[in-house]
Design a protein around this motif. Sequence first.
Motif, PDB file in Angstrom:
ATOM      1  N   ILE A   1      36.788 -15.346  73.469  1.00 28.01           N
ATOM      2  CA  ILE A   1      37.167 -15.096  72.836  1.00 28.01           C
ATOM      3  C   ILE A   1      36.950 -14.593  71.440  1.00 28.01           C
ATOM      4  O   ILE A   1      36.805 -13.457  70.718  1.00 28.01           O
ATOM      5  CB  ILE A   1      38.510 -15.689  72.072  1.00 28.01           C
ATOM      6  CG1 ILE A   1      39.977 -16.569  73.599  1.00 28.01           C
ATOM      7  CG2 ILE A   1      39.805 -15.178  71.339  1.00 28.01           C
ATOM      8  CD1 ILE A   1      40.510 -15.171  73.831  1.00 28.01           C
TER       9      ILE A   1
ATOM     10  N   PRO B   1      49.074  -8.772  65.187  1.00 32.46           N
ATOM     11  CA  PRO B   1      48.130  -7.640  65.245  1.00 32.46           C
ATOM     12  C   PRO B   1      48.018  -7.395  63.204  1.00 32.46           C
ATOM     13  O   PRO B   1      48.803  -6.773  62.667  1.00 32.46           O
ATOM     14  CB  PRO B   1      48.186  -5.998  66.365  1.00 32.46           C
ATOM     15  CG  PRO B   1      48.869  -6.739  67.433  1.00 32.46           C
ATOM     16  CD  PRO B   1      50.292  -7.515  66.762  1.00 32.46           C
TER      17      PRO B   1
ATOM     18  N   VAL C   1      45.644  -9.123  70.853  1.00 33.58           N
ATOM     19  CA  VAL C   1      46.591  -8.764  71.851  1.00 33.58           C
ATOM     20  C   VAL C   1      46.530  -9.441  72.595  1.00 33.58           C
ATOM     21  O   VAL C   1      47.578  -9.990  73.671  1.00 33.58           O
ATOM     22  CB  VAL C   1      45.874  -6.892  71.925  1.00 33.58           C
ATOM     23  CG1 VAL C   1      46.634  -6.847  73.446  1.00 33.58           C
ATOM     24  CG2 VAL C   1      46.547  -6.064  71.206  1.00 33.58           C
ATOM     25  N   VAL C   2      45.518  -9.996  72.863  1.00 34.60           N
ATOM     26  CA  VAL C   2      44.719 -11.120  73.883  1.00 34.60           C
ATOM     27  C   VAL C   2      45.678 -12.214  73.971  1.00 34.60           C
ATOM     28  O   VAL C   2      46.122 -13.305  74.419  1.00 34.60           O
ATOM     29  CB  VAL C   2      43.315 -11.572  74.126  1.00 34.60           C
ATOM     30  CG1 VAL C   2      43.184 -12.178  74.615  1.00 34.60           C
ATOM     31  CG2 VAL C   2      43.041  -9.801  74.637  1.00 34.60           C
ATOM     32  N   CYS C   3      45.563 -12.854  72.410  1.00 31.97           N
ATOM     33  CA  CYS C   3      45.973 -14.067  71.980  1.00 31.97           C
ATOM     34  C   CYS C   3      47.962 -14.159  71.642  1.00 31.97           C
ATOM     35  O   CYS C   3      47.406 -15.279  71.127  1.00 31.97           O
ATOM     36  CB  CYS C   3      45.033 -14.704  70.400  1.00 31.97           C
ATOM     37  SG  CYS C   3      43.065 -14.840  71.186  1.00 31.97           S
ATOM     38  N   ASN C   4      48.161 -13.010  71.564  1.00 30.93           N
ATOM     39  CA  ASN C   4      49.534 -12.519  71.597  1.00 30.93           C
ATOM     40  C   ASN C   4      49.490 -13.366  70.041  1.00 30.93           C
ATOM     41  O   ASN C   4      50.775 -13.802  69.612  1.00 30.93           O
ATOM     42  CB  ASN C   4      49.799 -13.932  72.038  1.00 30.93           C
ATOM     43  CG  ASN C   4      50.991 -12.969  73.461  1.00 30.93           C
ATOM     44  OD1 ASN C   4      51.159 -11.812  72.975  1.00 30.93           O
ATOM     45  ND2 ASN C   4      51.602 -12.797  74.436  1.00 30.93           N
ATOM     46  N   GLU C   5      48.569 -13.088  68.880  1.00 28.59           N
ATOM     47  CA  GLU C   5      49.014 -13.109  67.290  1.00 28.59           C
ATOM     48  C   GLU C   5      49.425 -11.612  66.904  1.00 28.59           C
ATOM     49  O   GLU C   5      49.706 -10.607  67.676  1.00 28.59           O
ATOM     50  CB  GLU C   5      48.379 -13.103  66.875  1.00 28.59           C
ATOM     51  CG  GLU C   5      46.462 -14.480  67.358  1.00 28.59           C
ATOM     52  CD  GLU C   5      47.271 -15.634  66.429  1.00 28.59           C
ATOM     53  OE1 GLU C   5      48.288 -15.165  65.500  1.00 28.59           O
ATOM     54  OE2 GLU C   5      47.021 -16.927  66.042  1.00 28.59           O
TER      55      GLU C   5
ATOM     56  N   ARG D   1      43.989 -21.763  68.628  1.00 27.46           N
ATOM     57  CA  ARG D   1      45.470 -21.763  67.753  1.00 27.46           C
ATOM     58  C   ARG D   1      46.803 -22.077  69.206  1.00 27.46           C
ATOM     59  O   ARG D   1      47.454 -21.819  69.102  1.00 27.46           O
ATOM     60  CB  ARG D   1      46.053 -20.629  67.021  1.00 27.46           C
ATOM     61  CG  ARG D   1      46.013 -20.809  65.169  1.00 27.46           C
ATOM     62  CD  ARG D   1      45.884 -20.066  64.483  1.00 27.46           C
ATOM     63  NE  ARG D   1      46.891 -18.575  64.801  1.00 27.46           N
ATOM     64  CZ  ARG D   1      48.179 -18.692  63.941  1.00 27.46           C
ATOM     65  NH1 ARG D   1      47.818 -19.947  62.935  1.00 27.46           N
ATOM     66  NH2 ARG D   1      49.422 -17.773  63.741  1.00 27.46           N
ATOM     67  N   ALA D   2      45.102 -20.401  70.206  1.00 24.20           N
ATOM     68  CA  ALA D   2      46.074 -21.263  71.680  1.00 24.20           C
ATOM     69  C   ALA D   2      45.731 -21.797  72.546  1.00 24.20           C
ATOM     70  O   ALA D   2      45.546 -22.165  73.330  1.00 24.20           O
ATOM     71  CB  ALA D   2      45.052 -19.464  72.245  1.00 24.20           C
TER      72      ALA D   2
END
Lengths: 207, 207, 207
Positions: B36, B142, B136-140, B25-26
Motif C-alpha cells: 500500500i 477518498p 479506494v483500495v483501503c476503503n477509506e 488502519r486496515a
Amino acid sequence: MTPAALLDFASVAVFALTGALAASRAQLDLVGFTFIATLTAVGGGTLRDLLLDRNPIFWIAQPAYIGVTVGAAALVFFTAHLLESRYKTLLWLDSLALAVAVPAGVAIAMGQGQPAAVVLIMGMITGTFGGLMRDVVCNEVPLVLKQGELYVTAAFAGSAAALIVQALGHAPLISLSACALTTWALRAGSLTFGWSLPVYKSRPPRR
Amino acid sequence: MTPAALLDFASVAVFALTGALAASRAQLDLVGFTFIATLTAVGGGTLRDLLLDRNPIFWIAQPAYIGVTVGAAALVFFTAHLLESRYKTLLWLDSLALAVAVPAGVAIAMGQGQPAAVVLIMGMITGTFGGLMRDVVCNEVPLVLKQGELYVTAAFAGSAAALIVQALGHAPLISLSACALTTWALRAGSLTFGWSLPVYKSRPPRR
Amino acid sequence: MTPAALLDFASVAVFALTGALAASRAQLDLVGFTFIATLTAVGGGTLRDLLLDRNPIFWIAQPAYIGVTVGAAALVFFTAHLLESRYKTLLWLDSLALAVAVPAGVAIAMGQGQPAAVVLIMGMITGTFGGLMRDVVCNEVPLVLKQGELYVTAAFAGSAAALIVQALGHAPLISLSACALTTWALRAGSLTFGWSLPVYKSRPPRR
C-alpha cells in the motif's frame, strides 16, 4: 476534424456533464466538480490511447477538451438545482455519452487496422471506463454492475454492429452511425422498457 | 539531481508514510504495508509518466525509490503504535506529500514545454492520484471527496501559482516554491481553520 | 511459445474463471460475465506491459487471449450453479491464477534485464492487480486486504524465490517453477492452515 475527433468531443462534453452531476450528489465544490467531470470525460479515451500506444494522448494533443470539461462542470454547478431528478438526468446523459464514446473507440481502433476482437474491446473500453471511474471514485453503484440492465451489452452490440456494417462494405460514416444508434437504442430501451438479458441466478442467497 | 527528481523523492517518501498508516488502519502485515505504501507513493507520478510517455517510468529508471517506500513502510509498522492519532497524522503527512507532489508534476510538464492546461492537470494528477488509489483500495473515504475541504482545489491553486510566477519571468526554483507553498497553505488552512469553497447543496435530501 | 507467453495464457484462463465467479455473485448477464472476466484476466499483465513499455500489449498482439476469457465466462455462466460454494471455488482458483501470474510477470521483467527491485514489483503487479480490479469493481473485499492471510506476501516470496534461484545460476525454467511453487504453497497454506505473518494491531479500536 475527423469523425473520431468529433465523436471524442461529443462524448467528452456529455460524460463531463454526468461527472459533474455525480459531483453534485457528493456535494463537492466547483474544483471538485471539474475534477470528477474531467476524470469521467477523458477516462475511457485515455485508457484506449494508452493501450493502443497513441501518442500524445488525445487531450494532451488538444487541450481544448479540458476547456469543454471545465465549462460542463461550471454549467452543472450553477444549474443542477433546477433539475427535477439529478440521478435520472445523469442516467439519460450517460446513455447519450455511451452512444458517442463507443463509436469513438471503434473509429480509432479501425483506423489502426486492429483485428475485430481489439475493435470490440476498444469500443467497450472507451464507452464504459470513464463512467466506471466516476462511479468507483464517487462511491456510486457502478452502472456496469446494475442487475437486469443493458450497459456493457449495449456497448458490445454497438461495436459488433460497426464491424458487421463495415464488413458489408459500407463507409465508416455508416458503420459508426450504426454503432451509435445500436448502442443508444439498447441502453434507452433498457432504461425505458426494462429490456435485459437473462442474468445469472444463484439458488441459495448470495454467499 | 534535478529539482523534479528531488521533489519526486520527497513526495514518494511522505506519501509512502501515509500509505503505511492507511495499511495500519486496515491491520495488514509488513508486506501489505509495503504494498500500500508503494502504491500510494508512486501512483500519481506513474500515471503522469504514462500519460506524458516518459520512458522509463521514474521508479523503473531509479529503483532507489522503492527502497524509500520499503523503509517508510517498516518505520510505520514498528512505530505507529506510538502515535496518538494515526488518522490525524495521516491527514497532515498527506498535506505535506500533496505540497511536494504537485510541484513535482508541474516541473516535469513544464520541462516538456506542455501548454498551461496540461501543466495544471499534471500537477493535480501527480498530487492526488496516489492518495486516491490508497483510499479506494483501503476503503477509506477518498480525501478528494471530503465535503467542505480544500484538496483538489489546493492542488489546482498550487499549479496555477506556478504558471503565474513563471509567466512573470521568474526562475523554475521560484515558481516551484510558490507552487508548494500555495498548495500547502490552502490544504493546511483547510485542515486547521476549515477553509473551504462553497459546495453544491441540493434542496431535497440526496436522491 | 515462450515460457512467459505460456504462463500468460494459463493465468488469463484461470483469472478469467475467478472474474466470472465474481460476476455470478453480482448476478450479471453473459456480457457482464465476459467484461469482468476479461478485466480480471488481463488487468495485471496489461499494467505490467504499460509500465515496461512493451508494445503492443500482450492481448492486442495476440487476441486469442480474449477468446480464452470469453470461453471462461460462458463456462462459468452455464455451470456455476453446480458448484457447492462459488466463493470457495473463487478463492482456490484465484490461488492458482496468482501462482502462474507472478512468474509470468517475473519472466518478462527478467527477459528485459531489469534490476531485482523491478523484477520483484512486476511479479507482484502481474499477480495481484487483475484480482484487485475485480474486487474493487465488484465491491468484494479486496483479497490483498484480507487480514491474517498471505496474499501479496505470497507473490513477494515467489518473486524473491525466482531471483534467488536465478542468482544461483539455474535456468529460467527452474527459477520460474520455484516462483510458482513458492507462491502457491504459501497462498494454499494460508487458505488451509491459516498461515499468516503478524499483522499490525492498534491499541484502541479502529476509529
